[in-house]
Design a protein around this motif. Structure first.
Motif, mmCIF file in Angstrom:
data_model
loop_
_atom_site.group_PDB
_atom_site.id
_atom_site.type_symbol
_atom_site.label_atom_id
_atom_site.label_comp_id
_atom_site.label_asym_id
_atom_site.label_seq_id
_atom_site.Cartn_x
_atom_site.Cartn_y
_atom_site.Cartn_z
ATOM 1 N N GLY A 109 34.725 45.652 49.946
ATOM 2 C CA GLY A 109 35.578 44.503 49.629
ATOM 3 C C GLY A 109 35.082 43.207 50.258
ATOM 4 O O GLY A 109 35.513 42.124 49.855
ATOM 5 N N ILE A 110 34.162 43.287 51.219
ATOM 6 C CA ILE A 110 33.625 42.058 51.829
ATOM 7 C C ILE A 110 32.898 41.229 50.762
ATOM 8 O O ILE A 110 32.962 40.008 50.765
ATOM 9 C CB ILE A 110 32.658 42.368 53.005
ATOM 10 N N ALA A 111 32.228 41.911 49.830
ATOM 11 C CA ALA A 111 31.519 41.185 48.762
ATOM 12 C C ALA A 111 32.507 40.415 47.895
ATOM 13 O O ALA A 111 32.201 39.327 47.397
ATOM 14 C CB ALA A 111 30.706 42.161 47.913
ATOM 15 N N ALA A 112 33.715 40.973 47.724
ATOM 16 C CA ALA A 112 34.737 40.288 46.927
ATOM 17 C C ALA A 112 35.358 39.134 47.718
ATOM 18 O O ALA A 112 35.822 38.153 47.138
ATOM 19 C CB ALA A 112 35.822 41.293 46.526
ATOM 20 N N ALA A 113 35.343 39.264 49.058
ATOM 21 C CA ALA A 113 35.902 38.205 49.915
ATOM 22 C C ALA A 113 34.982 36.988 49.983
ATOM 23 O O ALA A 113 35.437 35.873 50.226
ATOM 24 C CB ALA A 113 36.129 38.751 51.325
ATOM 25 N N TYR A 114 33.683 37.215 49.733
ATOM 26 C CA TYR A 114 32.695 36.148 49.908
ATOM 27 C C TYR A 114 32.970 34.900 49.040
ATOM 28 O O TYR A 114 33.056 33.785 49.564
ATOM 29 C CB TYR A 114 31.284 36.722 49.680
ATOM 30 N N PRO A 115 33.150 35.042 47.700
ATOM 31 C CA PRO A 115 33.401 33.822 46.919
ATOM 32 C C PRO A 115 34.721 33.140 47.275
ATOM 33 O O PRO A 115 34.877 31.934 47.073
ATOM 34 C CB PRO A 115 33.421 34.316 45.458
ATOM 35 N N ILE A 116 35.642 33.914 47.848
ATOM 36 C CA ILE A 116 36.936 33.352 48.246
ATOM 37 C C ILE A 116 36.739 32.473 49.486
ATOM 38 O O ILE A 116 37.213 31.334 49.541
ATOM 39 C CB ILE A 116 37.949 34.498 48.573
ATOM 40 N N ALA A 117 36.022 33.023 50.486
ATOM 41 C CA ALA A 117 35.748 32.257 51.710
ATOM 42 C C ALA A 117 34.982 30.976 51.361
ATOM 43 O O ALA A 117 35.285 29.890 51.860
ATOM 44 C CB ALA A 117 34.943 33.113 52.695
ATOM 45 N N ARG A 118 34.011 31.113 50.467
ATOM 46 C CA ARG A 118 33.210 29.942 50.065
ATOM 47 C C ARG A 118 34.095 28.882 49.414
ATOM 48 O O ARG A 118 33.994 27.691 49.723
ATOM 49 C CB ARG A 118 32.116 30.422 49.090
#
Ligand code: NAD
Ligand code: FES
Length: 281
Positions: A109-118
């Motif tokens: 799920g970290i990969a899914a969190a990445y565009p959100i953090a960006r």
């Protein structure tokens, strides 16, 4: 047909694929997903879009090989094609300046969190990220998350990197230190999102989770992805995938996610046996 232009194993059983899907890459927004089918005999399953590049027309998918479908996808190589990709689907994340935002990502799920953090960072938020995996060798997207986080905390269940424990333990620790989060966003296993919801509930912090129930059509017609939120039945594919964490019936979600576990195990054993026969081993 959608051509795979890059494929890498970024951690044991976790693969990253860049796929040529120009229409999807032009329209994708943070929080959205695609539904794909590897081949004509394949089932349809959802994957969050981890990244997209409208210039070269690619989207990035990151997945954990767990069942037949993800194993079949993982066996494809650069130059191979995926039969169907439908998307982008789901409502995009509501990205605005909340102030201080905590982004929590667990496992793949970290990969899914990445565009959100960006997206939160680019909208002027102060971004504090917490990422965690079972062990150091399973931790993905650390550099990517660091690029768009003002502070990055790492945890591993076994203590091989960062704090020993769950991401929700780190969140609890930060809240006890009086970190004033205006919003918390969590994506990862349902048990993790439930734990995050329980940590933020007493503080009354707005908490959003990205749900990942079983999906079939991804268009609101089959009802497979139904979840109960605030006592109402919602379809994660069209009403979500993001919902208020404090309103989600996680017990029901977890039960529905695991409803076909025996069938999935049997299908995997059958597929592996057939594969051994066809390879003559
Ligand atoms: P995992 O089981 O390895 O757990 C990852 C981390 O989550 C752990 O290191 C821990 O910090 C936390 N965690 C796990 N159990 C917890 C608990 N009981 N309490 C508190 N925290 C806990 O994860 P995995 O095997 O990589 O699986 C990732 C999951 O994320 C899959 O279920 C996948 O379906 C889901 N996912 C969801 C989305 C989405 O859009 N919603 C996207 C990608 C992946
Ligand atoms: Fe069919 Fe959502 S996947 S209604």
């Amino acid at each position: 047909m959608y051509k795979i232009v890059e494929k890498r194993e970024i951690a044991p059983r976790i693969k990253l694929m860049k796929v040529l899907a120009p229409e999807v890459s032009r329209k994708a927004q943070p929080g959205q997903f695609i539904v794909l089918r590897v081949d004509e005999r394949g089932e349809r399953f959802p994957l969050t879009i981890a990244d997209w590049n409208p210039k070269d027309g690619t989207i990035t998918l990151v997945f954990l090989e767990v069942g037949v479908s993800t194993r079949k996808l993982g066996e494809l190589n650069e130059g191979d094609t995926i039969l169907d990709i439908l998307g982008p689907l789901g409502n995009p994340t509501e990205v605005r300046n909340y102030g201080v935002v905590c982004v929590v990502g667990g496992g793949v799920g970290i990969a899914a969190a990445y565009p959100i953090a960006r997206a939160f960072k680019k909208s002027g938020n102060r971004v504090v990220s917490i990422i965690g995996a079972r062990s150091a060798n399973l931790l993905i997207f650390e550099r990517e998350m660091a690029d768009f986080s003002d502070e990055l905390y790492v945890s591993t269940d076994d203590g091989t990197k960062g704090h020993k424990g769950f991401v929700s333990d780190v969140l609890k620790m930060l809240l006890q230190k009086e970190y004033g989060f205006n919003m918390v966003y969590a994506v990862g296993p349902a048990v993790m999102m439930r734990a995050v919801a329980e940590v933020t509930r007493p503080y009354g912090i707005k908490t959003i989770v990205s749900l990942n129930p079983i999906m079939v059509d991804g268009m609101g017609m089959c009802g497979t992805c139904r979840v109960t939120v605030g006592g109402r039945v919602r379809f994660a594919c069209v009403d979500g995938p993001e919902f208020d964490a404090h309103e989600v019936d996680f017990g029901e979600l977890i039960k529905r996610q695991t409803a076909f576990i025996q069938e999935e195990r049997a299908a995997l054993e059958y597929w592996e046996a057939n594969r051994r026969v066809s390879r003559g081993v």
